[in-house]
Design an enzyme around this catalytic site. Structure first.
Site, PDB file in Angstrom:
ATOM      1  N   GLU A 120      -6.561   4.384   8.208  1.00 35.30           N
ATOM      2  CA  GLU A 120      -6.354   5.813   7.918  1.00 35.30           C
ATOM      3  C   GLU A 120      -7.597   6.416   7.277  1.00 35.30           C
ATOM      4  O   GLU A 120      -7.890   7.597   7.478  1.00 35.30           O
ATOM      5  CB  GLU A 120      -5.094   5.990   7.043  1.00 35.30           C
ATOM      6  CG  GLU A 120      -3.836   5.754   7.869  1.00 35.30           C
ATOM      7  CD  GLU A 120      -2.614   5.292   7.097  1.00 35.30           C
ATOM      8  OE1 GLU A 120      -2.618   5.382   5.855  1.00 35.30           O
ATOM      9  OE2 GLU A 120      -1.658   4.830   7.748  1.00 35.30           O
TER      10      GLU A 120
ATOM     11  N   ASN B  77       0.873  -1.181   0.000  1.00 36.49           N
ATOM     12  CA  ASN B  77       0.000   0.000   0.000  1.00 36.49           C
ATOM     13  C   ASN B  77       0.910   1.231   0.000  1.00 36.49           C
ATOM     14  O   ASN B  77       1.534   1.533   1.013  1.00 36.49           O
ATOM     15  CB  ASN B  77      -0.871  -0.048   1.270  1.00 36.49           C
ATOM     16  CG  ASN B  77      -1.641   1.242   1.506  1.00 36.49           C
ATOM     17  OD1 ASN B  77      -1.742   2.083   0.615  1.00 36.49           O
ATOM     18  ND2 ASN B  77      -2.171   1.394   2.705  1.00 36.49           N
ATOM     19  N   TRP B  78       0.992   1.881  -1.152  1.00 36.93           N
ATOM     20  CA  TRP B  78       1.893   3.037  -1.254  1.00 36.93           C
ATOM     21  C   TRP B  78       1.313   4.283  -0.570  1.00 36.93           C
ATOM     22  O   TRP B  78       1.983   5.290  -0.465  1.00 36.93           O
ATOM     23  CB  TRP B  78       2.187   3.336  -2.728  1.00 36.93           C
ATOM     24  CG  TRP B  78       3.192   2.405  -3.350  1.00 36.93           C
ATOM     25  CD1 TRP B  78       3.846   1.376  -2.732  1.00 36.93           C
ATOM     26  CD2 TRP B  78       3.661   2.425  -4.709  1.00 36.93           C
ATOM     27  NE1 TRP B  78       4.696   0.756  -3.624  1.00 36.93           N
ATOM     28  CE2 TRP B  78       4.606   1.377  -4.839  1.00 36.93           C
ATOM     29  CE3 TRP B  78       3.369   3.211  -5.824  1.00 36.93           C
ATOM     30  CZ2 TRP B  78       5.263   1.120  -6.047  1.00 36.93           C
ATOM     31  CZ3 TRP B  78       4.031   2.947  -7.036  1.00 36.93           C
ATOM     32  CH2 TRP B  78       4.964   1.915  -7.127  1.00 36.93           C
ATOM     33  N   LYS B  79       0.057   4.218  -0.149  1.00 37.17           N
ATOM     34  CA  LYS B  79      -0.614   5.370   0.479  1.00 37.17           C
ATOM     35  C   LYS B  79      -0.480   6.604  -0.430  1.00 37.17           C
ATOM     36  O   LYS B  79      -0.438   6.468  -1.637  1.00 37.17           O
ATOM     37  CB  LYS B  79      -0.043   5.615   1.870  1.00 37.17           C
ATOM     38  CG  LYS B  79       0.031   4.341   2.716  1.00 37.17           C
ATOM     39  CD  LYS B  79       0.257   4.622   4.152  1.00 37.17           C
ATOM     40  CE  LYS B  79       0.397   3.304   4.899  1.00 37.17           C
ATOM     41  NZ  LYS B  79       0.358   3.444   6.324  1.00 37.17           N
TER      42      LYS B  79
ATOM     43  N   SER C 130       3.775  -2.566  10.220  1.00 39.11           N
ATOM     44  CA  SER C 130       5.238  -2.591  10.387  1.00 39.11           C
ATOM     45  C   SER C 130       5.882  -3.910   9.962  1.00 39.11           C
ATOM     46  O   SER C 130       6.838  -4.372  10.592  1.00 39.11           O
ATOM     47  CB  SER C 130       5.618  -2.239  11.840  1.00 39.11           C
ATOM     48  OG  SER C 130       5.235  -0.908  12.126  1.00 39.11           O
TER      49      SER C 130
ATOM     50  N   GLY D 145       2.933   1.843  10.722  1.00 36.36           N
ATOM     51  CA  GLY D 145       3.916   2.913  10.561  1.00 36.36           C
ATOM     52  C   GLY D 145       4.672   3.264  11.829  1.00 36.36           C
ATOM     53  O   GLY D 145       5.322   4.313  11.896  1.00 36.36           O
TER      54      GLY D 145
ATOM     55  N   HIS E 124      -9.344   0.844   5.346  1.00 33.90           N
ATOM     56  CA  HIS E 124      -8.035   1.050   5.975  1.00 33.90           C
ATOM     57  C   HIS E 124      -8.206   1.996   7.165  1.00 33.90           C
ATOM     58  O   HIS E 124      -9.005   2.924   7.111  1.00 33.90           O
ATOM     59  CB  HIS E 124      -7.057   1.637   4.945  1.00 33.90           C
ATOM     60  CG  HIS E 124      -5.647   1.633   5.452  1.00 33.90           C
ATOM     61  ND1 HIS E 124      -5.191   2.583   6.340  1.00 33.90           N
ATOM     62  CD2 HIS E 124      -4.607   0.782   5.240  1.00 33.90           C
ATOM     63  CE1 HIS E 124      -3.915   2.305   6.627  1.00 33.90           C
ATOM     64  NE2 HIS E 124      -3.545   1.224   5.972  1.00 33.90           N
TER      65      HIS E 124
ATOM     66  N   GLU F 226      -5.105  -5.291  10.725  1.00 39.28           N
ATOM     67  CA  GLU F 226      -4.050  -4.304  10.929  1.00 39.28           C
ATOM     68  C   GLU F 226      -4.256  -3.577  12.259  1.00 39.28           C
ATOM     69  O   GLU F 226      -5.086  -2.660  12.343  1.00 39.28           O
ATOM     70  CB  GLU F 226      -4.070  -3.267   9.811  1.00 39.28           C
ATOM     71  CG  GLU F 226      -3.826  -3.827   8.433  1.00 39.28           C
ATOM     72  CD  GLU F 226      -3.283  -2.755   7.497  1.00 39.28           C
ATOM     73  OE1 GLU F 226      -2.151  -2.919   7.047  1.00 39.28           O
ATOM     74  OE2 GLU F 226      -3.967  -1.753   7.262  1.00 39.28           O
TER      75      GLU F 226
END
Ligand code: PEP
Length: 251
Positions: A99, A11-13, A212, A173, A97, A167
């Site tokens: 976020e 996932n490159w976000k 992570s 992160g 997700h 997650e």
């Protein structure tokens, strides 16, 4: 009994302009140069790079998206639909997700509607769930995760149209990870809930771990019971690091 083919998804976000295509090409090269990995591989770039990555035509790396709207088209200025990303070449779409749940106040009902849109577009939803640090400290991990899962997954979820991403929010992160035993415990609880709801197909529904994951801990985390792959943020941006994670699935 058959076991699911693992999935390692990056996932490159909100990272990457056209320069980042070079890393995708490097990844494809690394995968073709190595003994083949016993897993599916995907990269979910920002919307703006989906078509360019898909145009590379790589057989070893699927392209995905990080979100979509719950409708397939209509008056929703600035939004992107599952049909649009599928048309651009996406085979997977991440929904729910943490976020998105935090930054855009997305709740599990909305996530379920998005997953349904993903099915209508004919691609696979990666439906994410996970507890916060305070929920974990309060001993509520299983309640929170299974509660999110129950609402976020549509009734017509199958092992073909859905992957569950577990997650823990506090591990994303941060460099912190749960112990392998903790990961196995919650993945096994998720498996139980999937089998209870979807019968035998619940055994084949992939449950991937995210938070992570890096080359140094991938092998250990990926061997935990009921872990069928990884969802990788930061370490997916560099082909070398991501390939180091995929390494966990090479004989
Ligand atoms: C993620 O955002 O899905 C994720 C797992 O991030 P990271 O690997 O950077 O913790």
């Amino acid at each position: 009994m058959d076991t699911p083919t693992p999935l390692v998804a990056g996932n490159w976000k909100m990272n990457g302009t056209s320069d980042q295509i070079t890393e995708f090409k490097k990844l494809v090269q690394l995968l073709s140069g190595n003994s083949s990995a016993q897993c599916q591989v995907a990269i979910c770039p920002p919307f703006t790079l989906i078509a360019a990555l898909a145009a590379e035509g790589a057989e070893s790396v699927h392209v995905g998206a990080q979100d979509c709207h719950a409708e397939l088209s209509g008056a929703h200025t600035g939004d992107i639909s599952a049909a649009m990303v599928a048309d651009a070449g996406a085979k997977f779409i991440i929904v729910g997700h943490s976020e998105r749940r935090a930054d855009h106040e997305e709740g599990s009902e909305l996530i379920r509607a998005k997953a349904q849109a993903v099915y209508k577009a004919g691609v696979t939803a990666i439906v994410c769930v996970g507890e916060t640090e305070s929920e974990r400290d309060a001993g509520k991990t299983e309640d929170v995760v299974l509660g999110q899962l129950l609402i976020s997954l549509p009734d017509d979820a199958t092992s073909t149209n859905t992957v569950v991403g577990y997650e823990p929010v506090w591990a994303i992160g941060t460099g912190k990870t749960p112990t392998v035993a903790d990961v196995a415990e919650i993945h096994t609880a998720i498996r139980g809930a999937l089998v209870e709801r979807f019968g035998d197909d619940g055994h084949m529904l992939r449950i991937i771990y995210g938070g992570s994951v890096k080359p140094s801990n991938a092998k250990e985390l990926m061997t935990a019971e009921n872990v069928d792959g990884a969802l990788v943020g930061g370490a997916s941006l560099k082909a070398q690091d991501f390939n180091g994670i995929i390494e966990a699935y090479r004989a």
